[in-house]
Scaffold this active site. Sequence first.
Site, PDB file in Angstrom:
ATOM      1  N   ARG A 165       1.031  -6.197  12.793  1.00  7.67           N
ATOM      2  CA  ARG A 165       0.160  -5.551  14.022  1.00  7.67           C
ATOM      3  C   ARG A 165       0.177  -6.670  15.131  1.00  7.67           C
ATOM      4  NH1 ARG A 165      -3.974  -1.188  11.418  1.00  7.67           N
ATOM      5  NH2 ARG A 165      -2.544   0.134  10.478  1.00  7.67           N
ATOM      6  N   GLU A 181      -6.433  -1.321  15.013  1.00  6.75           N
ATOM      7  CA  GLU A 181      -6.895  -2.208  14.115  1.00  6.75           C
ATOM      8  C   GLU A 181      -6.162  -3.304  13.725  1.00  6.75           C
ATOM      9  OE1 GLU A 181      -8.596   0.317  10.927  1.00  6.75           O
ATOM     10  OE2 GLU A 181      -8.694  -1.602   9.656  1.00  6.75           O
ATOM     11  N   SER A 218     -10.375  -6.318   9.735  1.00 12.17           N
ATOM     12  CA  SER A 218     -11.491  -5.552   9.158  1.00 12.17           C
ATOM     13  C   SER A 218     -12.442  -6.393   8.441  1.00 12.17           C
ATOM     14  CB  SER A 218     -10.842  -4.432   8.019  1.00 12.17           C
ATOM     15  OG  SER A 218     -11.973  -3.620   7.856  1.00 12.17           O
ATOM     16  N   ARG A 273       0.927  -1.187   0.042  1.00 11.86           N
ATOM     17  CA  ARG A 273      -0.010  -0.015  -0.053  1.00 11.86           C
ATOM     18  C   ARG A 273       0.731   1.297   0.214  1.00 11.86           C
ATOM     19  NH1 ARG A 273      -4.837  -1.795   4.112  1.00 11.86           N
ATOM     20  NH2 ARG A 273      -5.496  -3.652   3.179  1.00 11.86           N
ATOM     21  N   ARG A 293       2.050   1.242  10.388  1.00 13.12           N
ATOM     22  CA  ARG A 293       1.687   1.458   9.168  1.00 13.12           C
ATOM     23  C   ARG A 293       2.932   1.527   8.203  1.00 13.12           C
ATOM     24  NH1 ARG A 293      -2.924   4.369   7.616  1.00 13.12           N
ATOM     25  NH2 ARG A 293      -3.503   4.425   9.953  1.00 13.12           N
TER      26      ARG A 293
END
Length: 431
Positions: free
Chosen positions: A392, A350, A353, A263, A278
């Site tokens: 994460r 998070e 999802s 990403r 991130r």
Amino acid sequence: MLDLRLIRERPEWVKERIRLKGDNVDAEVDRIVELDRRRREIIVEAEALKHERNIVSDEIAKRRRLGQPAEELIERMRDISDRIKWLDGKLSEIERELDSLLLIIPNLPHESVPIGEDESGNVEVMRWGEPRQFDFEPKPHWEIAQLLGIIDFERGVKLSGSRFYVLTGLGARLERALISFMIDLHVEKHGYTEVFPPFMVRRDCMVGTGQLPKFEVEAYVCERDDLWLIPTAEVPVTNLHRDEILDREMLPLKYVAYSACFRREAGAAGKDTRGIIRVHQFNKVELVKFVEPERSYEELESLVKDAVEVLELLGMPYRVVEMCTGDLGFAASKKYDPEVWMPGQGRYVEVSSCSNFEDFQARRANIRYRPAKGAKLRYVHTLNGSGLAVGRTLAALLENYQQEDGSVIIPEVLRPYMGGVERIEPQSRRK
RNA sequence: GGAGUGGUGCCCGAGUGGACGAAGGGGCGGCUCUGGAAAAGCCGUAGGGGCGGCGAAUACCGUCCCUCGCGGGUUCGAAUCCCGCCCACUCCGCCA
């Protein structure tokens, strides 16, 4: 993609539902309705002419066979054909614009989704586990990792730039252990089929799941080959069944796939700059389901359950947040985000999802099934959820299992995957 | 990267300008036959879209149009001829 018929019949309602997502597509919807009207006008005229063409054409063939003259018919056909050609050209122009508009209209929120403008409107729907009480100041994972010598941030930057890192030694092993543990759980206990997909896909796939055309700047692309680096395994796995008609007996189809995810994080400047929360490349184990429409909301609930079981088995507290309309994203009808407790940062982060897309992706990717023998085809509903984001999870694990002496205990369920290692010791204490 | 072959319905496969949405076979479904089955025989088996009817319906009925990898062209008319693209396979080169 929304059903064109729905937009045609209830344009005001569609606009209103999308405004709840904080998007405004009033102009696009109006344009779609207008184009759709013109499209059908043209079709009516063109089809009448084509019908005539077919009949006259047969007549010409018949006369030819009988050796009769057909000149005046051929003359008439010339005009008809010209007119058809013109109408068809107009039609494809209209349809091109129509399609490109339909592809940028977001999905509608499900009626059960709480209304809200942004993440402040999200609703915590459950909480599991007690955050551990520390009798020392818990560190953030990047400090722990530094001490353990298992994440090399500097060399990650040297190799690939900011937001890249290198796992070394037991850090790399831990990452691999988590991947295997998650996949095994979902395969053996939850009945998913394991898939190892390509990490680069054609443009069509990205359109199918909704990343394109609207979010082009978010993705990495190999332009020479028009191959796109997947931002999630959702893309290749959902597209496994693109342009297919599935048997009802096959449903629900459940897949679990590991993939690296890429990403660009465009627009995230300054956000989560420390640590590995991130980054531009991370590992993820993804769950994807293809289900009958009637069952998709039950399947969403069980998908969340499957995902958070990873956290329970790892013994890490978490909560599940239901996204409000304003925070739903482009393609989802409903979405839950499981968040893990990270004591080093004192917040929930998070790690998954889970979304139901209803038929939004299925329509784009043309994935259908036959509900019963002889029945008409319907679009399936697609769902997916991380099970879980591996980097994460690793970060959360470091923070939750850190000890005062700087070591980190490995949760028991992971030890078989760690060659029996029970604890990662700080570098200085290792020989 | 170079050279070649090919892409037709659920599958195989025929079709090089008009009666072809498409022979034939297989599979699948139904029926006949049978005590039951097998065999045999008969019938049926794609998707999308428009309009009309009826309607809550993306249920059903009628009708028409489109679709033989995709897009364009030639022609009164294209699965068939021409151009471009995509894909698959084979051989050579390269390569883990």
